[in-house]
Design an enzyme around this catalytic site. Structure first.
Site, PDB file in Angstrom:
ATOM      1  N   LEU A 140       0.850  -1.184   0.000  1.00 30.79           N
ATOM      2  CA  LEU A 140       0.000   0.000   0.000  1.00 30.79           C
ATOM      3  C   LEU A 140       0.889   1.238   0.000  1.00 30.79           C
ATOM      4  O   LEU A 140       1.878   1.290   0.733  1.00 30.79           O
ATOM      5  CB  LEU A 140      -0.907   0.023   1.237  1.00 30.79           C
ATOM      6  CG  LEU A 140      -2.032  -1.016   1.305  1.00 30.79           C
ATOM      7  CD1 LEU A 140      -2.782  -0.887   2.621  1.00 30.79           C
ATOM      8  CD2 LEU A 140      -2.993  -0.871   0.131  1.00 30.79           C
ATOM      9  N   ASP A 141       0.542   2.233  -0.798  1.00 30.20           N
ATOM     10  CA  ASP A 141       1.278   3.496  -0.795  1.00 30.20           C
ATOM     11  C   ASP A 141       1.201   4.144   0.590  1.00 30.20           C
ATOM     12  O   ASP A 141       0.257   3.898   1.349  1.00 30.20           O
ATOM     13  CB  ASP A 141       0.700   4.451  -1.842  1.00 30.20           C
ATOM     14  CG  ASP A 141       0.998   4.002  -3.265  1.00 30.20           C
ATOM     15  OD1 ASP A 141       1.888   3.146  -3.430  1.00 30.20           O
ATOM     16  OD2 ASP A 141       0.332   4.487  -4.197  1.00 30.20           O
ATOM     17  N   PRO A 142       2.178   4.989   0.931  1.00 25.99           N
ATOM     18  CA  PRO A 142       2.202   5.582   2.275  1.00 25.99           C
ATOM     19  C   PRO A 142       0.897   6.256   2.698  1.00 25.99           C
ATOM     20  O   PRO A 142       0.462   6.110   3.839  1.00 25.99           O
ATOM     21  CB  PRO A 142       3.340   6.603   2.173  1.00 25.99           C
ATOM     22  CG  PRO A 142       4.273   6.003   1.168  1.00 25.99           C
ATOM     23  CD  PRO A 142       3.383   5.339   0.168  1.00 25.99           C
TER      24      PRO A 142
END
Length: 403
Positions: free
Chosen positions: A133-135
């Protein structure tokens, strides 16, 4: 604030039930109305009603891993309580070594940082996550511990579900937005965005369902069920192109990852820390066992084969499963499908590749039914087949002598 389903009765409370405030969840000072993200609920009637990805029996939109399977009994068997143990009855050390965490990722850290914190909190040497998952993206990040990391690949290919807030760059009639979003259900072509770490080549991905939950001005809240490897940010961009206005993803939360859902198993890093401290300070294992599930929970989306005790150790050494060792199976298995081999106690033994279909397995009396690919259980957990035969033979001899 990104939409979360309404809490079930058994859902944990505390940190996980709260989310950072968002400018889309506040009341508008001008209109006094709640925004779309604040008022949406899992029970909302979708504005779109595409039939793809829909369960033929219930009418609900589902991921492929959710399709109903039935159990086919090939022959009955019995298990010796002296060997192996039920997944819920494992000692804590083994429970951690074969553990899976349905982790609720917060916005900010990377997925790799989350895993590093999990290792530090639990003081384990090995852990990994499934599906980066992206930050800034929140939601379900499955984390596997120790030997459970061997099943990571099966989760990477499982379907995903997201709740997405999309911003359309110019005002568009609601009916037009719904119509265009419906056109993206089914196979689509996607090229990964420039920021991604994968090869930038055109590829096909499947959108199983795309439900527009709410539209407010230029903000569109939608639920997307998709194949692994689908980029929701790119999906929003492509929808914007189709609308002729441009669009971008503003917020995103993952609500499904294969068998993992937003239910009472979902846990935050804070809850994981609290559970570890309860064990260290008071010797209380209950919280750790609640936030860390057995590895079998991470395999619930795969077809299941139950095998006899005398076949377990051979499979633990990499041998394929032969027809005489198969006790029961599930419907819907095709040749080449991934399956999980289980003991009668419910322990996962190995991931295997089906060599026969369900129908062929049911009637076969000889030959190989599944080829072992990744072993989960430690060899020696169950005795070798010849030892079991020797033991059973001596038992029969003693019974004869008593007669």
């Amino acid at each position: 604030m990104i939409h979360r389903p309404r809490k079930d009765k058994g859902e944990l409370s505390g940190d996980r039930a709260t989310r950072p405030p968002s400018r889309y969840s506040r009341q508008s000072k001008k209109s006094g109305r709640r925004s779309s993200t604040a008022s949406a609920r899992s029970s909302s009637q979708p504005l779109t009603g595409e039939g793809k990805g829909r369960d033929s029996q219930s009418g609900l939109k589902i991921l492929p891993v959710d399709r109903t399977r039935s159990v086919l009994m090939k022959r009955r068997g019995k298990t010796d309580p002296a060997y192996g143990t039920s997944p819920r009855e494992r000692g804590l050390e083994m429970h951690l070594r074969l553990g899976a965490i349905n982790l609720d990722k917060t916005s900010g850290p990377t997925s790799h940082e989350i895993v590093a914190w999990v290792k530090r909190i639990l003081e384990v040497d090995k852990a990994g996550h499934s599906g980066t998952l992206d930050p800034k993206v929140t939601g379900i990040l499955p984390v596997l511990l120790g030997d459970a990391t061997r099943v990571m690949d099966t989760l990477l290919m499982a379907g995903k579900e997201y709740i997405c807030l999309m911003h359309v760059h110019k005002p568009v009639p609601k009916r037009r937005i719904i119509e265009v979003c419906g056109q993206f259900v089914g196979p689509i072509l996607q090229k990964p965005p420039l920021k991604s770490s994968v090869v930038k080549e055109l590829r096909t991905r499947t959108i199983y369902y795309l439900e527009v939950l709410e539209i407010e001005e230029q903000h569109v809240l939608m639920r997307v069920g998709c194949q692994a490897g689908t980029y929701i940010r790119k999906l929003c961009y492509d929808i914007g192109l189709a609308l002729g206005t441009g669009a971008n993803m503003e917020e995103l939360r993952r609500t499904r990852a294969g068998p993992f859902r937003e239910d009472d198993t979902l846990a935050t890093l804070h809850q994981l820390m609290d559970a570890q401290m309860a064990y260290k300070e008071r010797g209380d294992e209950s919280l750790l066992r609640r936030v860390i599930q057995p590895v079998e929970a991470a395999l619930a989306h795969l077809p299941r084969l139950e095998i006899a005790d005398n076949a377990v150790d051979a499979i633990c050494h990499g041998a394929p499963l032969a027809a005489p060792g198969l006790l029961s199976l599930e419907t819907g298995i095709g040749r080449g499908d991934d399956v999980v081999l289980f003991t009668l106690k419910g322990e996962a033994v190995a991931i295997a590749r089906a060599e026969l279909s369900s129908e062929e397995m049911l009637v076969s009396s000889s030959g190989i039914v599944a080829a072992t690919e990744r072993v989960i259980m430690e060899p020696g957990t169950y005795p070798k087949a010849w030892k079991l035969a020797e033991r059973d033979g001596s038992t029969e001899m003693r019974a004869e002598a008593k007669r």
